[in-house]
Enzyme design. Sequence first.
Site, PDB file in Angstrom:
ATOM      1  N   HIS A  95      37.738  45.778  43.599  1.00 29.02           N
ATOM      2  CA  HIS A  95      38.485  44.702  42.949  1.00 29.02           C
ATOM      3  C   HIS A  95      39.060  45.126  41.607  1.00 29.02           C
ATOM      4  O   HIS A  95      39.848  44.389  41.012  1.00 29.02           O
ATOM      5  CB  HIS A  95      37.607  43.459  42.773  1.00 29.02           C
ATOM      6  CG  HIS A  95      36.373  43.707  41.960  1.00 29.02           C
ATOM      7  ND1 HIS A  95      36.393  43.748  40.596  1.00 29.02           N
ATOM      8  CD2 HIS A  95      35.092  43.938  42.313  1.00 29.02           C
ATOM      9  CE1 HIS A  95      35.169  43.988  40.139  1.00 29.02           C
ATOM     10  NE2 HIS A  95      34.357  44.115  41.159  1.00 29.02           N
ATOM     11  N   HIS A 139      41.150  45.391  29.887  1.00 31.27           N
ATOM     12  CA  HIS A 139      40.083  44.739  29.124  1.00 31.27           C
ATOM     13  C   HIS A 139      39.075  45.782  28.654  1.00 31.27           C
ATOM     14  O   HIS A 139      38.458  46.460  29.481  1.00 31.27           O
ATOM     15  CB  HIS A 139      39.362  43.701  29.995  1.00 31.27           C
ATOM     16  CG  HIS A 139      40.186  42.494  30.284  1.00 31.27           C
ATOM     17  ND1 HIS A 139      39.937  41.624  31.318  1.00 31.27           N
ATOM     18  CD2 HIS A 139      41.280  42.006  29.632  1.00 31.27           C
ATOM     19  CE1 HIS A 139      40.829  40.655  31.297  1.00 31.27           C
ATOM     20  NE2 HIS A 139      41.656  40.863  30.301  1.00 31.27           N
TER      21      HIS A 139
HETATM   22 ZN   LIG Z   1      38.648  41.837  32.966  1.00 32.40          ZN
END
Ligand SMILES: [Zn+2]
Length: 255
Positions: A95, A139
Amino acid sequence: MWLLLNGCSIDSSEDSGQRVTSVDTTPNDSMDIPYNAQPKVPKIDNMKLHNSEVAYCLTHHRQSPINLNTPGKKAAHTLTFNYVSSHEVVKNLGHTVELEYDKGSSAVFDDKTYQLIQFHFHTPSEHRIDAERYPMEAHLVHQAADSTFLVISLLFEEKKENTFLKSFINDIPKTAGDSTEKSQEIDLTKFFPSDQRFYTYSGSLTTPPYTEGVRWVIFKQPVSCSKAQLDIFKKTEGFNARKLQPMNLRKLEEF
Ligand SMILES: [Zn+2]
């Protein structure tokens, strides 16, 4: 829990990384978390479900990602980075593409120190700025001694090749679950935009268990990457952006 999430959140239209001109507020959770981490729907009667929905909405109102409606309130925050390079560990988690980072790098936000753990990618971006969605978002996940998180977000625009991505992109494993480990070093400081002004707000993790109390920092200036680089991430990850969450009473700040 899956139904309960439906009850108090706002969805957005799912596009393929194209610019959007408005935020769709149609409730639809179908594209929230498109992988096998979704909690099972509990079998409870309607009244219990209603009460649980109310309880969830009352307690989970600081979720991420959000649409960043600019301008934010001007605020005096401090953010410094103490990053060193790491040896390369690239994982294809199915993912997402995730790179572990060696211990010893940290960021300090308003005098609180957070250790850098890993960074990973979302295609397309999860956050939007004034409804504009970007083709990719990275991120950088940091955690403090009290277990709270700081996530630094970098948005991508499709332009010239990104030399930092180039340093490891050919090592992304083709098969989900595989990882590549090399002694060669990667240096995240080369990843940052030249302009490090940012937006900030308090939100949550965007994957289960959606823990709140996450300090989000989103650099205003996107970084560039090529279409060929984007295509590799898209092919590996598929669509892995959580839907937009309501801002509720939170205030966006900028620095
Ligand atoms: Zn993330």
